[in-house]
Write an enzyme that holds these catalytic residues in place. Structure first.
Site, PDB file in Angstrom:
ATOM      1  N   ARG A  45      25.660 -14.900  11.287  1.00  0.00           N
ATOM      2  CA  ARG A  45      26.492 -15.242  10.119  1.00  0.00           C
ATOM      3  C   ARG A  45      27.963 -15.032  10.456  1.00  0.00           C
ATOM      4  O   ARG A  45      28.815 -15.834  10.095  1.00  0.00           O
ATOM      5  CB  ARG A  45      26.095 -14.375   8.912  1.00  0.00           C
ATOM      6  N   LYS A 221      37.134 -23.212 -11.798  1.00  0.00           N
ATOM      7  CA  LYS A 221      36.319 -23.901 -10.787  1.00  0.00           C
ATOM      8  C   LYS A 221      35.206 -24.633 -11.525  1.00  0.00           C
ATOM      9  O   LYS A 221      34.145 -24.061 -11.798  1.00  0.00           O
ATOM     10  CB  LYS A 221      35.760 -22.900  -9.776  1.00  0.00           C
TER      11      LYS A 221
HETATM   12  P1  13P Z   1      29.401 -25.982  -3.505  1.00  0.00           P
HETATM   13  O1  13P Z   1      30.694 -26.711  -3.232  1.00  0.00           O
HETATM   14  O2  13P Z   1      28.418 -26.066  -2.393  1.00  0.00           O
HETATM   15  O3  13P Z   1      28.851 -26.320  -4.859  1.00  0.00           O
HETATM   16  O4  13P Z   1      29.757 -24.433  -3.531  1.00  0.00           O
HETATM   17  C1  13P Z   1      30.885 -24.037  -4.178  1.00  0.00           C
HETATM   18  C2  13P Z   1      30.668 -22.699  -4.761  1.00  0.00           C
HETATM   19  O5  13P Z   1      31.365 -21.758  -4.432  1.00  0.00           O
HETATM   20  C3  13P Z   1      29.619 -22.557  -5.768  1.00  0.00           C
HETATM   21  O6  13P Z   1      29.765 -21.320  -6.399  1.00  0.00           O
END
Ligand code: 13P
Length: 341
Positions: A45, A221
């Site tokens: 990782r 977000k």
């Molecule tokens: P994805 O762009 O793969 O949806 O992941 C973004 C993320 O941080 C989800 O919490």
């Protein structure tokens, strides 16, 4: 760099820059590594993430910040340099996922509630010492209309938890990314995604206001407004852009620091094309950029496949996606640029 919350938030959405979401939990990264046939260990990782953080030019030009997982923020590179220092050397800001994941919501089959508030004040102080200047908390809202999912209780409880998290972050000098993800996994149409996202964002900003969160020092977000994967329909970038911006105009205050989308299961190019279409119909009251996990990492993951000999190719794949999303954040991407690579 300034330590004011609004300055950190502004830097996170600086022109043409976006966030690298590299905060997969140990369970999630194992699933990703299974696909490329790599055993998930602390070292693999670390090697994988170090590969991206050391893609210096792409990081410096296109990446404003990196969302880390608890293990990663404490890890050192193979040569002993803390990964946080490698990130900072590119001028990107280290961030940290602080939620403890979405768990079944008691009494509401199909709904989830994100946990992690207990002890959060102390954990935030620790993460600040380790260098984090922003954090992430993801609420998960699934859609299954026939089953009454999501319930109003789920939307309300998740918004409340996001607000308590955001207030604690700001107390600790950390910018909260508030992520109320309406999943694109269902069979719903784009109109249903719009309606559920609207209810979710309305509740979120009611709760943030009640919790006295300073909106200028927050980043949203969100999901884009899309038809569910199982609907068999794909919406055009123009339709996604029009409905996503209509939704935000109705629900998201202009005061917030900015918007950084999740990719949520869209293909790499879809996520780029949709972000580009959104910015192409601007100007908008907020900056709109990417905070992609899968849509930034799928290509470099595949190119890397756990082999040191593939690091340069994997970094090139990462740099390409970051460049394409940089252009999309400016509304300047074109499909032909994908072939050129
Ligand atoms: P994805 O762009 O793969 O949806 O992941 C973004 C993320 O941080 C989800 O919490």
């Amino acid at each position: 760099m300034s330590e004011r919350l609004e300055d950190i938030a502004a830097a996170m959405v600086a022109d043409g820059k976006g966030l690298l979401a590299a905060d997969e939990s140990s369970g999630t990264i194992k699933k990703r590594f299974d696909v490329i046939g790599v055993e998930s260990t602390a070292d693999s990782r670390r090697d994988y993430r170090e590969m991206m953080f050391r893609a210096k030019e792409a990081m410096t030009r296109y990446i404003s910040g990196v969302i880390l997982y608890d293990e990663t923020i404490r890890q050192k590179a193979a040569d002993g340099t803390p990964l946080v220092d490698i990130i900072k050397a590119t001028s990107a800001i280290p961030g940290i996922k602080v939620d403890a994941g979405a768990k079944p919501l008691a009494g509401y089959p199909g709904d989830t509630i994100t946990e992690g508030l207990d002890g959060l004040r102390e954990r935030l102080a620790d993460y600040y010492r380790l260098g984090a200047r922003f954090a992430k908390w993801r609420a998960v809202i699934d859609i299954d209309v026939a089953k009454g999912v999501p319930s109003a209780t789920s939307i309300g409880s998740n918004a409340h938890a996001l607000a308590r998290y955001a207030a604690l972050c700001q107390e600790a000098g950390i910018v909260p990314i508030v992520e109320p993800e309406v999943l694109m996994d269902g069979a719903h149409d784009i109109g249903t995604c719009y309606e559920i996202s609207k209810a979710t964002l309305t509740e979120l900003y009611t709760e943030l206001y009640a919790a006295r969160v300073v909106l200028e020092g927050t980043i949203l977000k969100p999901n884009m407004v899309l038809a569910g994967k199982k609907s068999g329909k794909t919406s055009s970038p123009e339709e996604v852009a029009e409905k996503t911006i209509k939704l935000f105009r109705e629900t998201v205050p202009a005061a917030i620091g900015g918007i950084a989308f999740l990719s949520g299961g869209q293909s790499d190019e879809e996520a780029t094309a949709n972000l580009n279409a959104i910015n192409a119909i601007g100007p908008h009251p907020w900056k709109l950029t990417f905070s992609y996990g899968r849509a930034l990492q799928a290509a470099p993951q595949k190119a890397w496949s756990g082999k040191a000999a593939n690091v340069a190719a994997a970094q090139a794949a990462f740099a390409h996606r970051a460049h394409m999303n940089h252009l999309a954040a400016l509304g300047k991407w074109q499909p032909e640029l994908e072939q050129a690579a």
